[in-house]
Scaffold this motif. Structure first.
Motif, mmCIF file in Angstrom:
data_model
loop_
_atom_site.group_PDB
_atom_site.id
_atom_site.type_symbol
_atom_site.label_atom_id
_atom_site.label_comp_id
_atom_site.label_asym_id
_atom_site.label_seq_id
_atom_site.Cartn_x
_atom_site.Cartn_y
_atom_site.Cartn_z
ATOM 1 N N UNK A 168 0.822 -1.221 0.000
ATOM 2 C CA UNK A 168 0.000 0.000 0.000
ATOM 3 C C UNK A 168 0.852 1.264 0.000
ATOM 4 N N UNK A 169 2.043 1.197 -0.562
ATOM 5 C CA UNK A 169 2.903 2.366 -0.658
ATOM 6 C C UNK A 169 3.781 2.610 0.541
ATOM 7 N N UNK A 170 3.731 1.742 1.548
ATOM 8 C CA UNK A 170 4.569 1.883 2.726
ATOM 9 C C UNK A 170 3.883 2.620 3.862
ATOM 10 N N UNK A 171 4.496 2.553 5.045
ATOM 11 C CA UNK A 171 3.953 3.176 6.260
ATOM 12 C C UNK A 171 4.368 4.649 6.299
ATOM 13 N N UNK A 172 3.412 5.535 6.583
ATOM 14 C CA UNK A 172 3.687 6.976 6.567
ATOM 15 C C UNK A 172 3.726 7.612 7.955
ATOM 16 N N UNK A 173 3.294 6.907 8.994
ATOM 17 C CA UNK A 173 3.256 7.456 10.356
ATOM 18 C C UNK A 173 3.199 6.291 11.336
ATOM 19 N N UNK A 174 3.460 6.558 12.620
ATOM 20 C CA UNK A 174 3.444 5.465 13.601
ATOM 21 C C UNK A 174 2.080 4.776 13.667
ATOM 22 N N UNK A 175 2.066 3.463 13.823
ATOM 23 C CA UNK A 175 0.805 2.727 13.982
ATOM 24 C C UNK A 175 0.172 3.053 15.327
ATOM 25 N N UNK A 176 -1.120 2.821 15.423
ATOM 26 C CA UNK A 176 -1.816 3.089 16.681
ATOM 27 C C UNK A 176 -2.981 2.131 16.852
ATOM 28 N N UNK A 177 -3.478 2.058 18.078
ATOM 29 C CA UNK A 177 -4.650 1.243 18.406
ATOM 30 C C UNK A 177 -5.715 2.176 18.961
ATOM 31 N N UNK A 178 -6.882 2.189 18.338
ATOM 32 C CA UNK A 178 -8.000 3.021 18.789
ATOM 33 C C UNK A 178 -8.990 2.158 19.557
ATOM 34 N N UNK A 179 -9.538 2.720 20.640
ATOM 35 C CA UNK A 179 -10.488 1.994 21.479
ATOM 36 C C UNK A 179 -11.871 2.613 21.320
ATOM 37 N N UNK A 180 -12.762 1.874 20.652
ATOM 38 C CA UNK A 180 -14.112 2.380 20.379
ATOM 39 C C UNK A 180 -15.037 2.201 21.571
#
Length: 288
Positions: A168-180
Motif C-alpha cells: 500500500x505504498x509503505x507506512x507513513x506514520x506510527x501505527x496506533x490502536x483506537x479503542x471504540x
C-alpha cells in the motif's frame, strides 16, 4: 464384588482410600468425574468405587495442586506428565501466577491512590501536550477482545498490517490502536489496530483481496488534534497505563476541551529493542 473381595485383591474402598489420601469421598468423586483420578474398579451393581494403594500419591498431588488454585485443566497436564516435564509445567504455572499477582499488586496501589484522593499526585507525573495530525489513509483490523487477550492481539494485528502496508505504498506514520469502547475483563471493546499508508488506491486493492467477512478495513482519517502524554514501556502495562489515560482526560477538563473521537495508543518506537524506561507510546485523545 463385595467389600471384602476388594480388600483381598489389594483394592481399597473409597472410605479407606479417602482416609489414606487425607481427602473426602466427595473430593474423590469430583476428581473421578473430571478425569483426574479414576477408580481402579467400579462395581457395576452397587456403583461402589475402589482404588489401588499406589493411587494415594496421585490423589495427594492433585489435592496439593488444588491448594495452589490451579485450574483443573492445568492439574491434568501436570499429573499426566513425567517427572521433569511435570515439574516444568508446575514452574510455568507458578510463573504465570506471580506475574498476575504482580499486576494485581500494582493495581491495588493504583486504586488506593484513587480512593484516597491522591489522583492529582498521580496525574502530575504526566506531561500533556497537543499535536495536529494531517488527514491520512489507514488500513485497519477491528477485534472484540478482553483485556487479557489484548497485548497479544495488538502485536499480532499490527504485524499483519505492517506487512500489508508494503503493498500500500509503505507506512507513513506510527501505527496506533483506537479503542471504540472500554476493553476490560468484562468489556470487549472493540479495539482497532491502524497503520497509516501512502497509497489509498493500493490499500483498497489490498482490501478487496482479503475477501468478505474479514475484520480489515481502509478509511481516510480526517485531520485532527490530539491531546497526548508520552509514556515508557513499563508504563504501558496495566494498570499504569490507566493513570496516563486519566491524566490526559483531567488535563482536557481543565483546558475545556471535548472528545472528538476514540482514544488511542500510538506506538512510535521499536518495542522489542526498547528498555523498560524508554519512551515507546503516546496515550492520546482526539479533541476539539
Amino acid at each position: 464384588m463385595t467389600e471384602d473381595d476388594a480388600v483381598d485383591q489389594d483394592l481399597l474402598t473409597i472410605g479407606v482410600f479417602a482416609a489414606r489420601a487425607r481427602l473426602s469421598a466427595k473430593a474423590l468423586r469430583l476428581y473421578d468425574r473430571l478425569g483426574l483420578l479414576t477408580p481402579a474398579h467400579v462395581d457395576e451393581v452397587s456403583g461402589y468405587r475402589y482404588y489401588r494403594a499406589d493411587q494415594v500419591e496421585r490423589a495427594r498431588l492433585v489435592a496439593m495442586l488444588r491448594q495452589l488454585d490451579m485450574p483443573l485443566a492445568r492439574i491434568a497436564e501436570v499429573v499426566e506428565a513425567d517427572g521433569v516435564r511435570s515439574a516444568d509445567r508446575l514452574a510455568a504455572y507458578w510463573t504465570d501466577v506471580e506475574a498476575r499477582m504482580a499486576g494485581q499488586r500494582t493495581l491495588v496501589e493504583y486504586l488506593r491512590g484513587r480512593l484516597s484522593g491522591r489522583n492529582s499526585e498521580m496525574y502530575g507525573k504526566f506531561v500533556v501536550e497537543t499535536v495536529d495530525v494531517p488527514a491520512r489513509v489507514v488500513i485497519t483490523e477491528l477485534r472484540h477482545t478482553l483485556a487479557d487477550e489484548l497485548p497479544a492481539w495488538i502485536g499480532a494485528s499490527l504485524g499483519r498490517l505492517e506487512e500489508a502496508a508494503r503493498e500500500c505504498g509503505g507506512i507513513t506514520a506510527p501505527p496506533y490502536v483506537a479503542y471504540h469502547s472500554e476493553v476490560s475483563m468484562e468489556s470487549d471493546g472493540p479495539a482497532e489496530s491502524c497503520v497509516p499508508v501512502a497509497d489509498e488506491a493500493a490499500a483498497r486493492a489490498w482490501l478487496a483481496g482479503q475477501g468478505r467477512g474479514r475484520e480489515f478495513a481502509v478509511r481516510v482519517e480526517p485531520a485532527l488534534r490530539l491531546a497526548y502524554t508520552r509514556i515508557t514501556k513499563a508504563q504501558v502495562a496495566h494498570p499504569q497505563i490507566l493513570a496516563a489515560f486519566e491524566a490526559v482526560e483531567a488535563w482536557m477538563r481543565r483546558e475545556g476541551l471535548e472528545y472528538d473521537g476514540p482514544c488511542r495508543e500510538v506506538y512510535f518506537a521499536d518495542w522489542d529493542a526498547a528498555g523498560a524506561e524508554d519512551p515507546v507510546c503516546d496515550v492520546a485523545f482526539p479533541v476539539r
